[in-house]
Design an enzyme around this catalytic site. Sequence first.
Site, PDB file in Angstrom:
ATOM      1  N   CYS A   2       0.844  -1.197   0.000  1.00  0.00           N
ATOM      2  CA  CYS A   2       0.000   0.000   0.000  1.00  0.00           C
ATOM      3  C   CYS A   2       0.881   1.249   0.000  1.00  0.00           C
ATOM      4  O   CYS A   2       1.948   1.279   0.601  1.00  0.00           O
ATOM      5  CB  CYS A   2      -0.941   0.083   1.190  1.00  0.00           C
ATOM      6  SG  CYS A   2      -2.178  -1.201   1.210  1.00  0.00           S
ATOM      7  N   ARG A  27       6.369  -0.523  -4.142  1.00  0.00           N
ATOM      8  CA  ARG A  27       5.952  -1.078  -2.854  1.00  0.00           C
ATOM      9  C   ARG A  27       5.098  -2.328  -3.028  1.00  0.00           C
ATOM     10  O   ARG A  27       4.921  -3.103  -2.094  1.00  0.00           O
ATOM     11  CB  ARG A  27       5.173  -0.029  -2.060  1.00  0.00           C
ATOM     12  CG  ARG A  27       6.014   1.172  -1.687  1.00  0.00           C
ATOM     13  CD  ARG A  27       5.165   2.286  -1.119  1.00  0.00           C
ATOM     14  NE  ARG A  27       4.639   1.958   0.194  1.00  0.00           N
ATOM     15  CZ  ARG A  27       5.283   2.134   1.343  1.00  0.00           C
ATOM     16  NH1 ARG A  27       6.500   2.638   1.325  1.00  0.00           N
ATOM     17  NH2 ARG A  27       4.734   1.830   2.487  1.00  0.00           N
ATOM     18  N   TRP A  77      -2.387  -3.082  -1.614  1.00  0.00           N
ATOM     19  CA  TRP A  77      -1.906  -4.465  -1.596  1.00  0.00           C
ATOM     20  C   TRP A  77      -2.884  -5.194  -0.680  1.00  0.00           C
ATOM     21  O   TRP A  77      -2.912  -4.957   0.524  1.00  0.00           O
ATOM     22  CB  TRP A  77      -0.479  -4.506  -1.042  1.00  0.00           C
ATOM     23  CG  TRP A  77       0.198  -5.828  -1.137  1.00  0.00           C
ATOM     24  CD1 TRP A  77       0.858  -6.343  -2.218  1.00  0.00           C
ATOM     25  CD2 TRP A  77       0.329  -6.801  -0.089  1.00  0.00           C
ATOM     26  NE1 TRP A  77       1.375  -7.580  -1.911  1.00  0.00           N
ATOM     27  CE2 TRP A  77       1.071  -7.886  -0.624  1.00  0.00           C
ATOM     28  CE3 TRP A  77      -0.108  -6.880   1.236  1.00  0.00           C
ATOM     29  CZ2 TRP A  77       1.383  -9.021   0.125  1.00  0.00           C
ATOM     30  CZ3 TRP A  77       0.200  -8.008   1.971  1.00  0.00           C
ATOM     31  CH2 TRP A  77       0.937  -9.061   1.413  1.00  0.00           C
ATOM     32  N   ASN A 103      -2.864   3.234   4.788  1.00  0.00           N
ATOM     33  CA  ASN A 103      -1.853   2.178   4.680  1.00  0.00           C
ATOM     34  C   ASN A 103      -1.678   1.588   6.067  1.00  0.00           C
ATOM     35  O   ASN A 103      -1.428   2.335   7.014  1.00  0.00           O
ATOM     36  CB  ASN A 103      -0.530   2.786   4.176  1.00  0.00           C
ATOM     37  CG  ASN A 103       0.620   1.805   4.278  1.00  0.00           C
ATOM     38  OD1 ASN A 103       0.424   0.594   4.206  1.00  0.00           O
ATOM     39  ND2 ASN A 103       1.828   2.311   4.453  1.00  0.00           N
ATOM     40  N   GLY A 104      -1.816   0.276   6.193  1.00  0.00           N
ATOM     41  CA  GLY A 104      -1.665  -0.358   7.505  1.00  0.00           C
ATOM     42  C   GLY A 104      -2.791  -1.336   7.735  1.00  0.00           C
ATOM     43  O   GLY A 104      -3.469  -1.753   6.795  1.00  0.00           O
ATOM     44  N   GLU A 487      19.583 -17.298  -0.068  1.00  0.00           N
ATOM     45  CA  GLU A 487      19.298 -16.022  -0.722  1.00  0.00           C
ATOM     46  C   GLU A 487      19.212 -16.192  -2.250  1.00  0.00           C
ATOM     47  O   GLU A 487      18.355 -15.596  -2.904  1.00  0.00           O
ATOM     48  CB  GLU A 487      20.364 -14.988  -0.332  1.00  0.00           C
ATOM     49  CG  GLU A 487      20.257 -13.626  -0.996  1.00  0.00           C
ATOM     50  CD  GLU A 487      18.924 -12.912  -0.791  1.00  0.00           C
ATOM     51  OE1 GLU A 487      18.132 -13.322   0.063  1.00  0.00           O
ATOM     52  OE2 GLU A 487      18.673 -11.942  -1.527  1.00  0.00           O
ATOM     53  N   LYS A 491      15.882 -15.303  -4.360  1.00  0.00           N
ATOM     54  CA  LYS A 491      15.848 -14.393  -5.518  1.00  0.00           C
ATOM     55  C   LYS A 491      15.128 -15.055  -6.684  1.00  0.00           C
ATOM     56  O   LYS A 491      14.288 -14.443  -7.333  1.00  0.00           O
ATOM     57  CB  LYS A 491      17.269 -14.008  -5.979  1.00  0.00           C
ATOM     58  CG  LYS A 491      18.008 -13.008  -5.149  1.00  0.00           C
ATOM     59  CD  LYS A 491      17.526 -11.591  -5.249  1.00  0.00           C
ATOM     60  CE  LYS A 491      16.458 -11.216  -4.279  1.00  0.00           C
ATOM     61  NZ  LYS A 491      16.673 -11.114  -2.903  1.00  0.00           N
ATOM     62  N   GLU A 494      11.317 -15.453  -6.013  1.00  0.00           N
ATOM     63  CA  GLU A 494      10.607 -14.164  -5.961  1.00  0.00           C
ATOM     64  C   GLU A 494      10.256 -13.629  -7.338  1.00  0.00           C
ATOM     65  O   GLU A 494       9.166 -13.117  -7.537  1.00  0.00           O
ATOM     66  CB  GLU A 494      11.508 -13.097  -5.308  1.00  0.00           C
ATOM     67  CG  GLU A 494      11.491 -13.077  -3.824  1.00  0.00           C
ATOM     68  CD  GLU A 494      12.247 -11.874  -3.289  1.00  0.00           C
ATOM     69  OE1 GLU A 494      13.459 -11.766  -3.548  1.00  0.00           O
ATOM     70  OE2 GLU A 494      11.628 -11.044  -2.624  1.00  0.00           O
ATOM     71  N   HIS A 510      19.731 -36.358   4.086  1.00  0.00           N
ATOM     72  CA  HIS A 510      18.741 -36.593   5.142  1.00  0.00           C
ATOM     73  C   HIS A 510      17.311 -36.363   4.646  1.00  0.00           C
ATOM     74  O   HIS A 510      16.402 -36.150   5.446  1.00  0.00           O
ATOM     75  CB  HIS A 510      19.054 -35.707   6.354  1.00  0.00           C
ATOM     76  CG  HIS A 510      20.394 -35.987   6.945  1.00  0.00           C
ATOM     77  ND1 HIS A 510      20.680 -37.149   7.609  1.00  0.00           N
ATOM     78  CD2 HIS A 510      21.552 -35.284   6.902  1.00  0.00           C
ATOM     79  CE1 HIS A 510      21.950 -37.146   7.990  1.00  0.00           C
ATOM     80  NE2 HIS A 510      22.508 -36.020   7.563  1.00  0.00           N
ATOM     81  N   LYS A 609       7.532  -4.166  -1.458  1.00  0.00           N
ATOM     82  CA  LYS A 609       8.893  -3.765  -1.094  1.00  0.00           C
ATOM     83  C   LYS A 609       9.006  -3.479   0.395  1.00  0.00           C
ATOM     84  O   LYS A 609      10.026  -3.736   1.019  1.00  0.00           O
ATOM     85  CB  LYS A 609       9.272  -2.520  -1.902  1.00  0.00           C
ATOM     86  CG  LYS A 609      10.708  -2.054  -1.706  1.00  0.00           C
ATOM     87  CD  LYS A 609      11.664  -2.971  -2.428  1.00  0.00           C
ATOM     88  CE  LYS A 609      13.118  -2.576  -2.230  1.00  0.00           C
ATOM     89  NZ  LYS A 609      14.005  -3.700  -2.595  1.00  0.00           N
TER      90      LYS A 609
HETATM   91  O1  M6R Z   1      12.852  -4.070   4.302  1.00  0.00           O
HETATM   92  P1  M6R Z   1      13.294  -5.374   4.893  1.00  0.00           P
HETATM   93  O2  M6R Z   1      14.712  -5.676   4.606  1.00  0.00           O
HETATM   94  O3  M6R Z   1      12.993  -5.458   6.371  1.00  0.00           O
HETATM   95  O4  M6R Z   1      12.406  -6.447   4.176  1.00  0.00           O
HETATM   96  C1  M6R Z   1      12.451  -7.791   4.533  1.00  0.00           C
HETATM   97  C2  M6R Z   1      11.874  -8.665   3.455  1.00  0.00           C
HETATM   98  O5  M6R Z   1      10.529  -8.351   3.236  1.00  0.00           O
HETATM   99  C3  M6R Z   1      12.637  -8.498   2.144  1.00  0.00           C
HETATM  100  O6  M6R Z   1      13.990  -8.786   2.306  1.00  0.00           O
HETATM  101  C4  M6R Z   1      12.061  -9.405   1.065  1.00  0.00           C
HETATM  102  O7  M6R Z   1      12.349 -10.731   1.357  1.00  0.00           O
HETATM  103  C5  M6R Z   1      12.605  -8.975  -0.288  1.00  0.00           C
HETATM  104  N1  M6R Z   1      11.570  -9.038  -1.251  1.00  0.00           N
HETATM  105  C6  M6R Z   1      13.775  -9.739  -0.726  1.00  0.00           C
HETATM  106  O8  M6R Z   1      14.120  -9.587  -2.039  1.00  0.00           O
END
Ligand code: M6R
Length: 614
Positions: A2, A27, A77, A103-104, A487, A491, A494, A510, A609
């Site tokens: 949002c 966002r 969102w 927003n919230g 990570e 990536k 995502e 395992h 974001k």
């Molecule tokens: O703003 P932040 O680093 O606290 O956000 C945490 C996660 O939401 C953020 O890292 C998310 O996993 C990203 N989309 C990673 O690419």
Amino acid sequence: MCGIVGYVGYKPVTDILMDGLEQLEYRGYDSSGIAVMCEKEIRVYKAVGKLQNLREELKGHENEFNSSTMGIGHIRWATHGAPTVLNAHPHTCNCGGLVIVHNGIIENYKELKEELIKTGCIFRSETDTEVVAHLVAKKYDKCKNLTEAVRLASKEIEGAYALCVMHKDCKQKLVITKRNAPLVVGVGINEFYAASDVPAIIKHTNKAVYLNDNQIATLTPEKMELIDADGNKIEPKAEILPWEPVALSKMGYKHFMLKEIHEQPDVIRNILVGKLHAPDENIVLDEVKLTKETLKNLNRIQIIACGTSLHAAMIGKYLIEGFCGIAVDVEASSEYIYRKTVTDEHTLVIGVSQSGETADTLTAIKQSKARGSHILIITNRPDSAMAREADSLIPVNAGIEVSVAATKSYIAQLMAFYLLALYMSEVKESMAKTDLTSLKAELMILPQKIEQILAHKEDIQNVARVYANTKDFIYIARGINYPTALEGALKLKEISYINATGYPAGELKHGPIAMLDDTMPVLSILMNGSVYEKLLSNSEEAKARNARMIALTNSKDEKLSHLFEHIIRVPDVPEIFSPIIAMIPLQLIAYYIAEFLGKDVDQPRNLAKSVTVE
Ligand code: M6R
């Protein structure tokens, strides 16, 4: 997650709102809407999907809003209710005279809704937000003062919110307030902007006021009046934003993500400025406000974070434990906040967050702060809510990251951990000076090594092309690169929506090994160092189950080609720095696969974001 914008001034408002929303698109959202003050009434326009759909919706209505100079806008969102036009913001009271964007999350919306229905309010959406529209309208009907109505309503609301409110009786007045959600006011001449984040206002002004929780601002073209929750006047403090509008441009790259990947060498150089002058000089980390005595005696650190920041935190654990011998626990903020955690005034609590607004991490930080722990925040947003909670603040200075998938902010977080761990080990004298000097020398030449990788990105693109159509992907690693595997997999999933998982390679046998066959690519992050041979054996085990093997390696061993179908070679670095060097190709693999698949790289579906709800 949002985003809200608001404007009151003298310019045509629709363009300002639409442009502001576009700047907040990063966002994450699934519907949008605006409300503009027209001659006789407030008009609301909404659409599901991308902002382009809202632009289409506005077409043909220009004569309704062309002369309007005040309005509010929102990208939603979905949390409460599906992404539909009815659920999209702005929301209105029964008569449509009062309009709000939010927003919230309003936690007590069910109770409020029940009460409001009894008094005749008619609800049209499934959202939590609509209760606020009705509640403020009820208050306004009694007191006929919009600021007071917002103030009284906010006393009854529980949860997190940034709100922008307008009423048809107040032709040139916006009322805004916030609690545990970001909201910034842009100050112009005879005009004010309100937004969830700086990108929405930076084109127009670099002068801004950040609202603190529970403050209420009344904006008219001439002035901004600020009060606290009890109605006491506060003098707004404007600051100059250190932002360049150019940071929001793709600079010729196809996507922000690719641009941000290429910025990483400079991100490393930037963070070193003023902190590491020469290998034989001590690290300067004035940001850490703990006394040297306290640091020397520290015996426990708790790191809390989410997503990519959590992976940076896991590497931070390796570094701090390895360099300083201090026990470090790492936990996902969302787990941390709902159990009985043991932190106190003797624990250093480190919060890691790109946005500095992530609701779970913010709550965790507040809990630890209440127990007396020293709070150190590592963030890319020194203007964020988390930064304001910090006792010590390390800004990572990566510059704005627009792509939802974190890349350069991750590398910057890792750099913050390298500097912190080295600094602490200097204070504690836990490492030989010669070792420290050679580590610092290697740290300083990391940018050139990343540039070497980027110079050959086509090789990585070629490998990505081969695997673009696979359904599943496994990343394996050991030791300090286990978080790198997590990570890398994050990536890929995502932005390409491919099912990717990171495993500590020793765990393969395992369970996960059962999944392996000739359709399963296994990417082995095979970095020279303490676990190289072990990982090689684990890779052999995977190969023996016919998995399609890919190596990401800094080894020069030519024999690897017997085991691996594809080999991505990176420059050699000491094992401790390999997470930085290994991450660049993994970011590129994810990027190129998503690009081949035609995915929306910078704004992947369902993601936001800045995750400001728990
Ligand atoms: O703003 P932040 O680093 O606290 O956000 C945490 C996660 O939401 C953020 O890292 C998310 O996993 C990203 N989309 C990673 O690419």
